[in-house]
Design an enzyme around this catalytic site. Structure first.
Site, PDB file in Angstrom:
ATOM      1  N   GLU A   5       0.824  -1.200   0.000  1.00 28.67           N
ATOM      2  CA  GLU A   5       0.000   0.000   0.000  1.00 28.67           C
ATOM      3  C   GLU A   5       0.869   1.265   0.000  1.00 28.67           C
ATOM      4  OE1 GLU A   5      -3.316   0.445  -0.374  1.00 28.67           O
ATOM      5  OE2 GLU A   5      -2.879   2.583  -0.267  1.00 28.67           O
ATOM      6  N   THR A  17      -6.167   2.420  -5.039  1.00 28.02           N
ATOM      7  CA  THR A  17      -5.973   0.969  -4.897  1.00 28.02           C
ATOM      8  C   THR A  17      -6.780   0.199  -5.941  1.00 28.02           C
ATOM      9  OG1 THR A  17      -5.541   1.048  -2.519  1.00 28.02           O
ATOM     10  CG2 THR A  17      -6.328  -1.034  -3.388  1.00 28.02           C
ATOM     11  N   HIS A  45      -0.924   3.491   4.860  1.00 25.98           N
ATOM     12  CA  HIS A  45      -1.895   4.288   4.097  1.00 25.98           C
ATOM     13  C   HIS A  45      -2.019   5.650   4.762  1.00 25.98           C
ATOM     14  CE1 HIS A  45      -5.698   5.688   2.444  1.00 25.98           C
ATOM     15  NE2 HIS A  45      -5.699   4.676   1.583  1.00 25.98           N
ATOM     16  N   ASP A  63       1.221   0.136  -5.046  1.00 24.86           N
ATOM     17  CA  ASP A  63       0.003   0.425  -5.827  1.00 24.86           C
ATOM     18  C   ASP A  63      -0.055   1.844  -6.397  1.00 24.86           C
ATOM     19  OD1 ASP A  63      -0.578   1.555  -3.283  1.00 24.86           O
ATOM     20  OD2 ASP A  63      -2.705   1.042  -3.386  1.00 24.86           O
ATOM     21  N   HIS A  64       0.464   2.820  -5.641  1.00 27.90           N
ATOM     22  CA  HIS A  64       0.421   4.217  -6.104  1.00 27.90           C
ATOM     23  C   HIS A  64       1.264   5.047  -5.155  1.00 27.90           C
ATOM     24  CE1 HIS A  64      -2.389   4.737  -2.798  1.00 27.90           C
ATOM     25  NE2 HIS A  64      -3.175   3.788  -3.315  1.00 27.90           N
TER      26      HIS A  64
END
Ligand code: GP9
Ligand code: MN
Length: 428
Positions: A38, A84, A200, A259-260
């Site tokens: 994440e 996500t 996150h 993911d990013h």
């Protein structure tokens, strides 16, 4: 309509890169463990804060070839507002997310020809998602049925005790711990997707779990970003040890991907202190790298591979490792191990990055100098190609065009009514 799907099919068939014969089929029948990191950006790898490695375990995977992992250090996330969910869509379908909103939500009942369904139909794989949040977040419980995901271990399967839940859901350590028996319960071979959550925004980790001091930029998200990254790193080490103990490590394909981004451009001031240079628009674009790290049983580490690629290339890569030729499927990415892999990385806004130059908000930059350049004819042609590719991907999603496409004789459309998720006995 059918003209559109034919145009798309022609495009992706033309872009297709033939498999690397040395790797084609090497992972056939192996369990596959996909690990979602994440908000994890590549700059964390081998980064030192206060003279300490932030992610010593991940660093060991990329630095020690004996461990068998190959590390791609020029992979970019290509997500937009779907975050996500975009990363999931892209990695399991090799199609782009939408320019606005999340396709998981707005295109949740589309027909898909996803990796889990292909693996199931061609090689009898069971697919499962593991995630410490509730099943309807990002509309997952609807769209996963279209992907053909067999089992969805959502929060209702885990001990969501007050002390173990933070931010969006279960802390990564109890998450991985409790996932082991669930993983062992699956029919083999399996394709298991472990979705972490603790790292996150706004990067909260209880004091007793923080094992590295925060950074000292005065920007809270940036400062604690390193602490949750460390916690994630420790949870991975725990998970790998547990996989070994369960006999699920050695013979499995294991791959990890970010993911990013976790730190947006609103934090450029603090990031300048972290990186040690001004975060220009060019530099910010370079920070959109996410790691892709993969171990394939029986295949030696190739060390650090500098090829350029994106999340869009993960599914084509995996299909070929399984010995499933990708040409029949609509995929916008290409196999990273293939000699014909296309090294341009489109972003949702029409920008793109190549090994030589980057296009950022329409401005062209030389990668080596970071200086603005005048685009050549060839660069402008590439730009048109990128826009065309994105447009075709959008047409595919918006028109639900896979309804009209049959990849091959073997393909059977996924019937979403065959899937049920959620643990009845657990918390709703
Ligand atoms: C929630 C988690 C977070 O279940 O996947 O998603 P994000 O905010 O990164 O899209
Ligand atoms: Mn995310």
């Amino acid at each position: 309509d059918s003209d559109d799907i034919t145009e798309i099919e022609n495009y992706t068939k033309n872009k297709f890169a033939e498999p690397n014969p040395e790797l084609f089929g090497v992972a056939k029948g192996k369990n596959i463990i996909k690990i979602h990191l994440e908000s994890f950006q590549t700059f964390l790898i081998n980064y030192e804060l206060h003279g300490e490695e932030v992610t010593p375990f991940l660093n060991s995977l990329v630095n020690d070839p004996e461990l068998g992992f190959t590390y791609f250090d020029n992979i970019f996330h290509q997500t937009e507002q779907g975050k996500t969910a975009d990363a999931e869509l892209i990695t399991d379908n090799s199609i782009y997310g939408l320019p606005q909103g999340s396709a998981f939500v707005t295109r949740g009942t589309n027909t898909y020809q996803s990796l889990p369904a292909i693996l199931n139909q061609q090689q009898g794989y069971t697919s499962a998602i593991f995630h410490g949040d509730y099943k309807s977040f990002w509309n997952r419980d609807e769209v996963y049925k279209q992907f053909g995901i067999d089992v969805y271990f959502d929060a209702s399967y885990y001990n969501m005790t007050e002390e173990n839940v933070i931010n969006y859901g279960l802390l990564d350590k109890p998450f991985f711990k409790e996932s082991i028996p669930m993983l062992e319960s699956l029919d083999e071979p399996f394709y298991a997707h472990m979705m972490t959550l603790t790292h996150h925004h706004p990067y909260i980790v209880p004091e007793e779990l923080a094992t590295i001091a925060p950074a000292e930029t005065g920007d809270k998200s940036v400062d604690t970003y390193f602490q949750t990254a460390r916690y994630l790193d420790e949870s991975l080490e725990q998970f790998f040890n547990d996989l070994k103990e369960a006999g699920l490590y050695e013979d499995s394909v294991i791959f990890l991907y970010g993911d990013h981004y976790g730190i947006s451009k609103n934090h450029n001031r603090a990031m300048k202190e972290i990186i040690g240079e001004e975060i220009t628009p060019f530099k910010n674009a370079q920070l959109q790298r996410v790691p892709f790290i993969i171990k394939i049983p029986g295949v030696e580490s190739m060390g650090t591979v500098h090829k350029y690629g994106g999340l869009i290339d993960i599914m084509p890569t995996l299909l070929h490792l399984q010995g499933i030729h990708g040409q029949d499927y609509i995929q916008f990415g290409t196999d990273l191990f293939s000699e014909g892999h296309k090294e341009y990385v489109p972003f949702r806004n029409g920008d793109y990055i190549t090994p030589e130059y980057s296009v950022v908000s329409g401005t062209y930059y030389d990668n080596e100098t970071g200086e603005e350049i005048e685009p050549t004819e060839e660069m402008l042609k590439m730009k048109d190609e990128v826009l065309h590719e994105l447009e075709l991907s959008d047409k595919l999603l918006n028109g639900d065009l896979l309804r009209f496409y049959s990849p091959n004789e073997a393909w059977k459309p996924v019937d979403p009514s065959q899937y049920r998720y959620g643990n009845e006995t657990g918390v709703p």
